[in-house]
Scaffold this active site. Structure first.
Site, PDB file in Angstrom:
ATOM      1  N   HIS A  28       0.823  -1.227   0.000  1.00  0.00           N
ATOM      2  CA  HIS A  28       0.000   0.000   0.000  1.00  0.00           C
ATOM      3  C   HIS A  28       0.855   1.275   0.000  1.00  0.00           C
ATOM      4  O   HIS A  28       0.327   2.363  -0.209  1.00  0.00           O
ATOM      5  CB  HIS A  28      -0.935   0.028   1.209  1.00  0.00           C
ATOM      6  CG  HIS A  28      -1.968  -1.049   1.196  1.00  0.00           C
ATOM      7  ND1 HIS A  28      -2.859  -1.226   0.160  1.00  0.00           N
ATOM      8  CD2 HIS A  28      -2.239  -2.049   2.083  1.00  0.00           C
ATOM      9  CE1 HIS A  28      -3.640  -2.271   0.415  1.00  0.00           C
ATOM     10  NE2 HIS A  28      -3.282  -2.788   1.575  1.00  0.00           N
ATOM     11  N   ASP A  36      -2.527 -10.430  -2.501  1.00  0.00           N
ATOM     12  CA  ASP A  36      -3.086 -10.011  -1.211  1.00  0.00           C
ATOM     13  C   ASP A  36      -4.589  -9.760  -1.410  1.00  0.00           C
ATOM     14  O   ASP A  36      -5.033  -9.432  -2.509  1.00  0.00           O
ATOM     15  CB  ASP A  36      -2.385  -8.730  -0.746  1.00  0.00           C
ATOM     16  CG  ASP A  36      -2.767  -8.307   0.666  1.00  0.00           C
ATOM     17  OD1 ASP A  36      -2.035  -8.667   1.610  1.00  0.00           O
ATOM     18  OD2 ASP A  36      -3.806  -7.617   0.828  1.00  0.00           O
ATOM     19  N   HIS A  95      -6.193  -7.286  -0.509  1.00  0.00           N
ATOM     20  CA  HIS A  95      -6.401  -5.868  -0.817  1.00  0.00           C
ATOM     21  C   HIS A  95      -5.636  -5.460  -2.073  1.00  0.00           C
ATOM     22  O   HIS A  95      -4.550  -5.977  -2.347  1.00  0.00           O
ATOM     23  CB  HIS A  95      -5.928  -4.999   0.353  1.00  0.00           C
ATOM     24  CG  HIS A  95      -6.591  -5.341   1.650  1.00  0.00           C
ATOM     25  ND1 HIS A  95      -5.993  -6.147   2.593  1.00  0.00           N
ATOM     26  CD2 HIS A  95      -7.804  -4.983   2.152  1.00  0.00           C
ATOM     27  CE1 HIS A  95      -6.813  -6.279   3.640  1.00  0.00           C
ATOM     28  NE2 HIS A  95      -7.908  -5.586   3.394  1.00  0.00           N
ATOM     29  N   ASP A 122      -4.480 -12.774   3.536  1.00  0.00           N
ATOM     30  CA  ASP A 122      -5.767 -12.322   4.078  1.00  0.00           C
ATOM     31  C   ASP A 122      -6.924 -12.771   3.180  1.00  0.00           C
ATOM     32  O   ASP A 122      -8.081 -12.434   3.443  1.00  0.00           O
ATOM     33  CB  ASP A 122      -5.791 -10.804   4.328  1.00  0.00           C
ATOM     34  CG  ASP A 122      -4.983 -10.007   3.339  1.00  0.00           C
ATOM     35  OD1 ASP A 122      -4.613 -10.552   2.279  1.00  0.00           O
ATOM     36  OD2 ASP A 122      -4.716  -8.810   3.606  1.00  0.00           O
TER      37      ASP A 122
END
Ligand code: SP5
Ligand code: ZN
Length: 367
Positions: free
Chosen positions: A180, A214, A216, A304
């Site tokens: 991120h 991931d 996200h 995740d």
């Protein structure tokens, strides 16, 4: 003594243990809280995550061997991040050990001429969200996390200097995670973009596919390579209409300038089954990676997507992570696996090892 490059010429496939790069100082970063619907909750990005992964790797005996990365020169980090951002981290690292900087004022539309990276009150100018604190220990941990990724990339780079690129792999146990973090901003529990640093190390040698699995969207990696046709960024993730980072990760984001067509986003709806997930990965990401003909693969490997993860909802189990790893290994590319998210600490280690075993199986399967 043979140099590492000479040893590399003898390798066609990974032989001997897969190197795992990790430094103990990465454990010292311990964010305490974040916010969820106005409630203070325990921060999910705990040091227990890394400890669980180390334990699971150790249980696989000689297949994986943990080593310390070398010190990473800050001028390498500056090939991905702005000097101001690094100065924000250095400033925070000099704060008292009890203090934490949780930015809560963000200068939207400010022209930034008066932003001072040495002033802790200005930290919001470098930050994407309120869940990513700076403690005195954060900078050192992030720098060693980045060093782990850089050395993991260097390992496959050096082995690939011969005429026939070997099918080597390495794993960077990066914590804090990185995908991120943009050139100028931290957020999403990420400070330095570890996977982007690995891709930077490799792109001088040939085209790099950076595949982000991931849960996200990897907004930081996307933005760093958005105008590049040397690094293909491809991400499969929870729909950003519903999930962090909310403002990025849509299919319409396809790259810019020379990089147009070199950014692939595959957002998936809530609760998609593993069948649909693996199908989308193959038809929309792996096919594009193959046509790109990269020389290296970097994987932003978040877990995740696992069943029971408090942040994601794709429901993958250990056997699925093996299949996922094998599909990536079957690309038959020298591969750097970079740890990202994964917050169900009871299964994280098992899932990571299952995934790495899958990559190894894919790399060494008959062509
Ligand atoms: C590296 C990484 O995985 N970063 C993730 C950052 C996510 N931060 C925002 C989390 C918002 C959580 N809302 C939880 C709802 C759970 N039901
Ligand atoms: Zn994540």
């Amino acid at each position: 003594m043979e140099s590492r490059a000479e040893q590399g010429r003898d390798y066609r496939e990974q032989r001997g243990p897969v190197p795992v790069f990790f430094h103990e100082v990465q454990l010292a970063h311990r964010p305490r809280y974040e916010w969820q619907s106005g409630q203070r909750i325990h921060h999910p990005e705990s040091s227990t995550r890394a400890e669980g992964i180390l334990q699971a790797l150790a249980s696989r005996g000689p297949v994986y061997s943990v080593r310390e990365p070398r010190v990473l020169d800050e001028h390498e980090v500056a090939k991905v991040h702005s000097e101001s951002l690094l100065q924000v981290y250095r400033t925070a690292s000099a704060s008292s050990s009890r203090a934490a900087i949780y930015p809560s004022v963000f200068p939207v539309d400010h022209d930034h001429r008066s932003v001072n990276p040495a002033n802790p009150n200005h930290t919001g100018a470098f930050c994407l969200d309120a869940g990513t604190p700076l403690h005195s220990s954060t900078w050192a941990a992030a720098l060693w996390s980045a060093a782990s990724a850089w050395d993991a990339a260097d390992y496959v780079a050096v082995l690939s200097e011969g005429d026939v690129p070997p099918l080597a792999m390495s794993y960077a146990l990066c914590r804090p995670p990185g995908h991120h973090a943009t050139r100028d901003h931290f957020g999403g529990y990420c400070y330095l973009n570890n996977a982007a640093l690995a891709a930077r190390r490799l792109e001088a040698l040939g085209p790099v596919a950076l595949v982000d699995i991931d849960f996200h969207h990897g907004n930081g990696s996307q933005s760093i390579f958005y105008a590049s046709d040397r690094v293909l960024f491809a991400s499969i993730h929870g729909d950003p209409e519903v999930h962090y980072p909310y403002f990025w990760g849509y299919e319409s984001e396809q790259g810019a300038g020379a990089g147009l067509g070199y950014n692939i986003n595959v957002p998936l709806r809530v609760g998609v089954g593993v069948g649909a997930y693996l199908d989308a990965l193959q038809t929309r990401i792996l096919s594009r990676v193959r046509s790109f003909k990269p020389r290296f693969l970097v994987v932003s490997a978040g877990f995740d997507t696992a069943k029971g993860d408090p942040l994601g909802d794709f429901g993958l189990v250990a056997a699925d992570f093996f299949v996922l790893g094998r599909l990536l290994g079957e690309l038959k590319l020298p591969s750097v696996i970079v740890q990202e998210g994964g917050y169900d600490t009871s299964d994280l280690g098992t899932n990571v090892v299952s995934f790495l075993d899958g990559v190894l199986a894919g790399l060494s399967s008959p062509a």
